[in-house]
Design a protein around this motif. Sequence first.
Motif, PDB file in Angstrom:
ATOM      1  N   ASP A  84     -11.332  27.275 -18.854  1.00 41.26           N
ATOM      2  CA  ASP A  84     -10.405  26.198 -19.226  1.00 41.26           C
ATOM      3  C   ASP A  84      -8.994  26.508 -18.734  1.00 41.26           C
ATOM      4  N   LYS A  85      -8.558  27.753 -18.875  1.00 42.10           N
ATOM      5  CA  LYS A  85      -7.219  28.137 -18.407  1.00 42.10           C
ATOM      6  C   LYS A  85      -7.144  28.084 -16.881  1.00 42.10           C
ATOM      7  N   LEU A  87      -8.929  26.235 -14.753  1.00 37.63           N
ATOM      8  CA  LEU A  87      -8.960  24.871 -14.235  1.00 37.63           C
ATOM      9  C   LEU A  87      -7.711  24.081 -14.621  1.00 37.63           C
ATOM     10  N   HIS A  88      -7.183  24.315 -15.826  1.00 35.79           N
ATOM     11  CA  HIS A  88      -5.928  23.648 -16.197  1.00 35.79           C
ATOM     12  C   HIS A  88      -4.808  24.039 -15.234  1.00 35.79           C
ATOM     13  N   CYS A  89      -4.727  25.326 -14.929  1.00 40.39           N
ATOM     14  CA  CYS A  89      -3.693  25.822 -14.010  1.00 40.39           C
ATOM     15  C   CYS A  89      -3.894  25.239 -12.613  1.00 40.39           C
ATOM     16  N   TYR A  91      -5.509  22.461 -11.595  1.00 42.62           N
ATOM     17  CA  TYR A  91      -5.280  21.022 -11.459  1.00 42.62           C
ATOM     18  C   TYR A  91      -3.821  20.646 -11.698  1.00 42.62           C
ATOM     19  N   ALA A  92      -3.133  21.398 -12.522  1.00 38.62           N
ATOM     20  CA  ALA A  92      -1.692  21.162 -12.667  1.00 38.62           C
ATOM     21  C   ALA A  92      -0.977  21.450 -11.350  1.00 38.62           C
ATOM     22  N   VAL A 129     -15.957  22.405 -20.417  1.00 41.42           N
ATOM     23  CA  VAL A 129     -14.564  22.519 -19.970  1.00 41.42           C
ATOM     24  C   VAL A 129     -14.229  21.398 -18.995  1.00 41.42           C
ATOM     25  N   ASP A 132     -13.803  18.156 -20.761  1.00 43.10           N
ATOM     26  CA  ASP A 132     -12.539  18.085 -21.501  1.00 43.10           C
ATOM     27  C   ASP A 132     -11.356  17.702 -20.616  1.00 43.10           C
ATOM     28  N   LEU A 133     -11.428  18.053 -19.343  1.00 50.77           N
ATOM     29  CA  LEU A 133     -10.309  17.769 -18.443  1.00 50.77           C
ATOM     30  C   LEU A 133     -10.114  16.269 -18.222  1.00 50.77           C
ATOM     31  N   LEU A 135     -10.933  14.272 -15.837  1.00 55.57           N
ATOM     32  CA  LEU A 135     -10.356  14.023 -14.516  1.00 55.57           C
ATOM     33  C   LEU A 135     -10.866  12.704 -13.928  1.00 55.57           C
ATOM     34  N   ASP A 485     -11.943  23.121 -24.884  1.00 60.13           N
ATOM     35  CA  ASP A 485     -10.890  22.803 -25.845  1.00 60.13           C
ATOM     36  C   ASP A 485     -11.386  21.881 -26.948  1.00 60.13           C
TER      37      ASP A 485
END
Length: 499
Positions: A84-85, A87-89, A91-92, A129, A132-133, A135, A485
Motif C-alpha cells: 500500500d505504501k 503504490l501510494h508513493c 501513483y502520487a 491494496v 483501495d486505490l 484508480l 487500508d
Amino acid sequence: MEWEMDTVVGSSSKPCGSLTDYCIPDYILRPDAQRVVLDHAPLCPVLVFINSGSGGQLGSSLIKTYRELLNEAQVFDLSEEAPDKVLHCLYANLERLKTEGDILAVQIWRTLRLIVAGGDGTASWLLGVVSDLKLSHPPPIATVPLGTGNNLPFSFGWGKKNPCTDQESVKSFLGLVKHAKEMKIDSWHIILRMRAPKEGACDPIAPLELPHSLHAFHRVSSSDSLNMEGYDTFRGGFWNYFSMGMDAEVSYGFHSERKKNPEKFKNQLTNQGTYAKVGLKQGWFFASLSHPSSRNIAQLAKVKIMKRAGSPWQELNIHHSIRSIVCLNLPSFSGGLNPWGTPGTRKVEERDLTAPFVDDGLIEVVGFRDAWHGLVLLAPNGHGTRLAQAHRIRFEFHQGAANHTFMRVDGEPWKQPLPKDDDTVVVEISHLGQVTMLANEPCKSKSVHDQSSHAQHDGNDDNDKDSMEDDDEWEDGRRKFGAADTFKIPDEVDIAHLS
C-alpha cells in the motif's frame, strides 16, 4: 530441490525481448531521483512484489534473480515493504510527473503491470491494496505460485507448482506477462459480527487472530444499520473463496503445525502430504462415524441467500449430512480442484444454475459431506453438492451444541467462537466490484462476456445424474504485513483486546 519446481505448466513460451522493456527508471519510482531521458518507453513496465517467506527459500532466491535482471528499486520484499505504501508513493509521483508534462510517466501509468509471488493470502493482500486505490486505470496483476494451494495462479494459467528461480526461467515468465491478456474478476466483501469472547484460547493461534484480509474497522455511527452496540464488527475482502467447517478445520490444523515447527515446512510436496495426514488424523474420511452431528452445517448455522441484486432473501436448505460449505469465486479450490464443475442443460433449466464465470456477480455455494466426498472432484465431471449461486449470502450462528467452528478466507484459517448465550454471530458476504488480473493460456477462469465460454458449456454434461444433490442428503508476521487500508486495524483500536 529442482524436480519439485516447474515453469508455468501448459504454457507455450513467449519472447521475453529486451529487459529494458520491463525496467522502470529510478525517478518514476522515487521523487528524489534525478530525471533521465529514455529513447523509448518500456513496453511492459512491471513492479514485482515477493513474499520472501513463501516457498521455503524460493522467495528469497526469486527476489535475488529479479533484482539482477531489473532495476532493484522495482522489486519489493513484502516482509520489509508494504504494497500500500509502495503504490501510494508511486501513483502520487506519477500524477505529479503527468501534470508536469512527462510523457514517459503517462506511458508507464497506462501500461504498468504488477507481479506478486507468494501464497493465495499474499496475492489477495495485493488485490485488496489495488482495490483501495480506486484508480481510473488500475494495473492488472499476474500471480506467481509460491504457496501450498496456489489457487489464484492456477485459475489464471500460471500453474500451481513452485517456480524455478534461475534467470532464464524468470525471463520466460516476464515474456508471458508481457503477452498476457487482461481479465476482470469479482471482488467479495465479508462482514463478521460477534461479541468478543471473554475467556478461552486456541493455541497456538489465538481465537481472534483473523486473516490479514479481515480486520476490525472504525466503529460505524449510531445511525448506521451495521452498528450494534456491544458487538465487534470485522470486515474484509476475498477473491477466491470463503469456507466453513471440515476443510477449514483441516487447514487450521496444518497452519498450527507449521507455526509450531516451521523448519519442517520448507518443501511444497511435503506440505501437501502433511495436509492430507492432518485430515486423516482428524477423522474427516469417516466423518459420519467419528464426528458428532453438532459439526454439521445445518446444526451450526441458518443460511440465507439473495440470488440476484435486489431480490428477496431466501433460506437455503442444507442437508444434515453436509459438514463443509464453500463459497467459491474462482474455479479452483484445494490446489486446483473445481467443486462446482459444469452444470448440464437439465440443471440450468430446472435450478437456474450456470457455469462458474468469474465476473458475473455470482458466487457458487458448494457443500461436502466428508473427505471422501471431496475426492469425487478428482473424477471426470466430479463436483460437490451444488447448493446455490448467489449475489449475497448470510450465515447466522445461534447458541447450540458446538462452542466453535472453523472458517477460512483465501487459504487463511481461524478458529471462530460461537455464541454461548442468547447472542448471534453473523457472517455476510456481498459483491463489491471487480479487479483486473492477467491471464495466461490455458486459463481455467471464464468470463461471462466471452462467447466461446458459453459455446463450450452449452449442452455439456447432459447425462449428469447429479446424485449428490438429489439423494437424502494471520501474530507478528501478519501484523508486519498489515492489510489493505480498507481493512486495516485503525490506530485507535486496542489490538490487545482483539487477540
